[in-house]
Write an enzyme that holds these catalytic residues in place. Structure first.
Site, PDB file in Angstrom:
ATOM      1  N   GLY A 156       0.780  -1.235   0.000  1.00 40.24           N
ATOM      2  CA  GLY A 156       0.000   0.000   0.000  1.00 40.24           C
ATOM      3  C   GLY A 156       0.810   1.283   0.000  1.00 40.24           C
ATOM      4  N   ASP A 164       0.369   3.361   3.870  1.00 35.45           N
ATOM      5  CA  ASP A 164      -0.684   4.098   3.178  1.00 35.45           C
ATOM      6  C   ASP A 164      -1.707   4.661   4.154  1.00 35.45           C
ATOM      7  OD1 ASP A 164      -1.637   1.573   3.851  1.00 35.45           O
ATOM      8  OD2 ASP A 164      -2.391   1.077   1.861  1.00 35.45           O
ATOM      9  N   ASP A 169      -5.543   2.663  10.036  1.00 40.96           N
ATOM     10  CA  ASP A 169      -6.980   2.379  10.188  1.00 40.96           C
ATOM     11  C   ASP A 169      -7.205   1.986  11.648  1.00 40.96           C
ATOM     12  OD1 ASP A 169      -9.617   1.579   9.840  1.00 40.96           O
ATOM     13  OD2 ASP A 169      -9.164  -0.146   8.601  1.00 40.96           O
ATOM     14  N   LYS A 207      -7.591   7.200   9.627  1.00 45.12           N
ATOM     15  CA  LYS A 207      -9.014   7.092   9.989  1.00 45.12           C
ATOM     16  C   LYS A 207      -9.086   7.172  11.514  1.00 45.12           C
ATOM     17  CE  LYS A 207     -10.469   3.887   6.308  1.00 45.12           C
ATOM     18  NZ  LYS A 207     -10.871   2.480   6.073  1.00 45.12           N
ATOM     19  N   PHE A 245     -14.257   3.058   3.401  1.00 42.72           N
ATOM     20  CA  PHE A 245     -13.255   2.323   2.629  1.00 42.72           C
ATOM     21  C   PHE A 245     -12.849   3.129   1.399  1.00 42.72           C
ATOM     22  CE2 PHE A 245     -11.436  -0.982  -0.023  1.00 42.72           C
ATOM     23  CZ  PHE A 245     -10.641  -1.625   0.901  1.00 42.72           C
ATOM     24  N   VAL A 246     -11.544   3.360   1.239  1.00 41.64           N
ATOM     25  CA  VAL A 246     -11.061   4.189   0.132  1.00 41.64           C
ATOM     26  C   VAL A 246     -10.009   3.443  -0.686  1.00 41.64           C
ATOM     27  CG1 VAL A 246     -11.527   6.386   1.287  1.00 41.64           C
ATOM     28  CG2 VAL A 246      -9.305   5.265   1.615  1.00 41.64           C
ATOM     29  N   ASP A 298      -5.747  -0.300  -2.145  1.00 35.34           N
ATOM     30  CA  ASP A 298      -6.415  -1.218  -3.066  1.00 35.34           C
ATOM     31  C   ASP A 298      -7.738  -1.734  -2.533  1.00 35.34           C
ATOM     32  OD1 ASP A 298      -5.089  -2.918  -1.030  1.00 35.34           O
ATOM     33  OD2 ASP A 298      -5.872  -4.550  -2.262  1.00 35.34           O
ATOM     34  N   ARG A 347      -4.877   0.571  -7.209  1.00 34.42           N
ATOM     35  CA  ARG A 347      -3.711   1.215  -6.581  1.00 34.42           C
ATOM     36  C   ARG A 347      -3.153   2.337  -7.447  1.00 34.42           C
ATOM     37  NH1 ARG A 347      -2.145  -2.066  -2.220  1.00 34.42           N
ATOM     38  NH2 ARG A 347      -2.304  -4.296  -2.562  1.00 34.42           N
TER      39      ARG A 347
HETATM   40  P1  IMP Z   1      -4.896  -1.351  10.227  1.00 32.99           P
HETATM   41  O1  IMP Z   1      -4.020  -2.465  10.723  1.00 32.99           O
HETATM   42  O2  IMP Z   1      -6.351  -1.606  10.593  1.00 32.99           O
HETATM   43  O3  IMP Z   1      -4.456   0.013  10.649  1.00 32.99           O
HETATM   44  O4  IMP Z   1      -4.904  -1.418   8.663  1.00 32.99           O
HETATM   45  C1  IMP Z   1      -3.854  -1.018   7.942  1.00 32.99           C
HETATM   46  C2  IMP Z   1      -3.873  -1.663   6.579  1.00 32.99           C
HETATM   47  O5  IMP Z   1      -5.212  -1.993   6.156  1.00 32.99           O
HETATM   48  C3  IMP Z   1      -3.375  -0.670   5.598  1.00 32.99           C
HETATM   49  O6  IMP Z   1      -1.997  -0.843   5.369  1.00 32.99           O
HETATM   50  C4  IMP Z   1      -4.192  -0.963   4.350  1.00 32.99           C
HETATM   51  O7  IMP Z   1      -3.490  -1.903   3.557  1.00 32.99           O
HETATM   52  C5  IMP Z   1      -5.457  -1.596   4.837  1.00 32.99           C
HETATM   53  N1  IMP Z   1      -6.601  -0.649   4.815  1.00 32.99           N
HETATM   54  C6  IMP Z   1      -7.204  -0.089   5.880  1.00 32.99           C
HETATM   55  N2  IMP Z   1      -8.209   0.744   5.492  1.00 32.99           N
HETATM   56  C7  IMP Z   1      -8.230   0.678   4.134  1.00 32.99           C
HETATM   57  C8  IMP Z   1      -9.060   1.335   3.126  1.00 32.99           C
HETATM   58  O8  IMP Z   1      -9.969   2.142   3.390  1.00 32.99           O
HETATM   59  N3  IMP Z   1      -8.765   1.010   1.846  1.00 32.99           N
HETATM   60  C9  IMP Z   1      -7.769   0.152   1.483  1.00 32.99           C
HETATM   61  N4  IMP Z   1      -6.983  -0.459   2.390  1.00 32.99           N
HETATM   62  C10 IMP Z   1      -7.212  -0.201   3.703  1.00 32.99           C
HETATM   63 MG    MG Z   2      -1.299  -2.112   3.437  1.00 34.62          MG
END
Ligand code: IMP
Ligand code: MG
Length: 190
Positions: A55, A111, A114, A142, A163-164, A170, A176
């Site tokens: 990402g 990227d 979340d 987020k 979701f973006v 992706d 991407r």
């Molecule tokens: P986290 O562990 O929940 O913070 O998620 C991080 C990973 O989830 C990021 O590196 C992204 O690859 C993926 N991700 C989280 N939200 C999105 C979204 O809205 N679109 C696409 N990928 C996302």
């Molecule tokens: Mg990622």
């Protein structure tokens, strides 16, 4: 603004639209500013920037060219999404290609922050290799989705919990390449 999507070949039969949330100009100017800020912070200090695949690849490519101080670049792979799911699954990591970061100031680039679980886990793993310092930078945050006791050290934009895709992000490994950040219509999340 609605913009017709420049389709990858596999999606070319589908005539869908994406909604642009952050356009190319906004991203470019914010990344340039972040690059300046980071150049000031790391000037005269040994810096290694590590991108989390896949990402971060678009942000990484733009950000390193905006950081006008010498630095090394490394990559690791971490992924918690599987196929068409938009919620995280188990985290898989591969640190085999990491350069030696002993005694270096490390900036981890992803990227999106979340839930924050990916960044938290990767920071812990990198921390074991004893860098001189360790910080994180993400394109998107987020904030309301955060589930860990941690915030990114640097972020370009805060976004709502939607979701973006685009600029490296992706859905099912597509989108991407879009040069902007867009949300998908629910009908496209299939
Ligand atoms: P986290 O562990 O929940 O913070 O998620 C991080 C990973 O989830 C990021 O590196 C992204 O690859 C993926 N991700 C989280 N939200 C999105 C979204 O809205 N679109 C696409 N990928 C996302
Ligand atoms: Mg990622």
């Amino acid at each position: 603004m609605k913009q017709q999507c420049p389709f990858p070949a596999t999606l070319s039969e589908r005539n869908f639209f994406v909604k642009v949330l952050i356009d190319q100009e906004q991203i470019n100017s914010r990344v340039i500013n972040l690059g300046r800020e980071l150049a000031n912070e790391y000037e005269g200090r040994p810096l290694t920037i590590i991108g989390i695949l896949a990402g971060s690849l678009v942000l990484l490519a733009d950000l390193i060219r905006a950081i006008d101080v010498p630095h090394q670049v490394g990559l690791l792979q971490a992924s918690s999404y599987r196929g068409k799911s938009t919620t995280p699954g188990p985290l898989q990591m591969n640190l085999d290609y990491l350069p030696d970061i002993t005694d270096r100031n490390v900036l981890l680039v992803d990227d999106i922050f979340d839930t924050g679980k990916t960044m938290q886990t990767v920071l812990a793993q990198i921390g074991e290799r004893q860098p001189r310092s360790l910080k994180s930078a993400v394109l998107l945050w987020k904030e309301e989705a955060t589930e860990v006791d941690l915030t990114p050290d640097y972020h370009c934009f805060k976004i709502p919990d939607h979701f973006v895709v685009g600029y490296g992000l992706d859905f099912n490994n597509e989108y991407r390449h879009l040069p902007f950040i867009a949300s998908l219509e629910p009908s496209d999340l299939v």
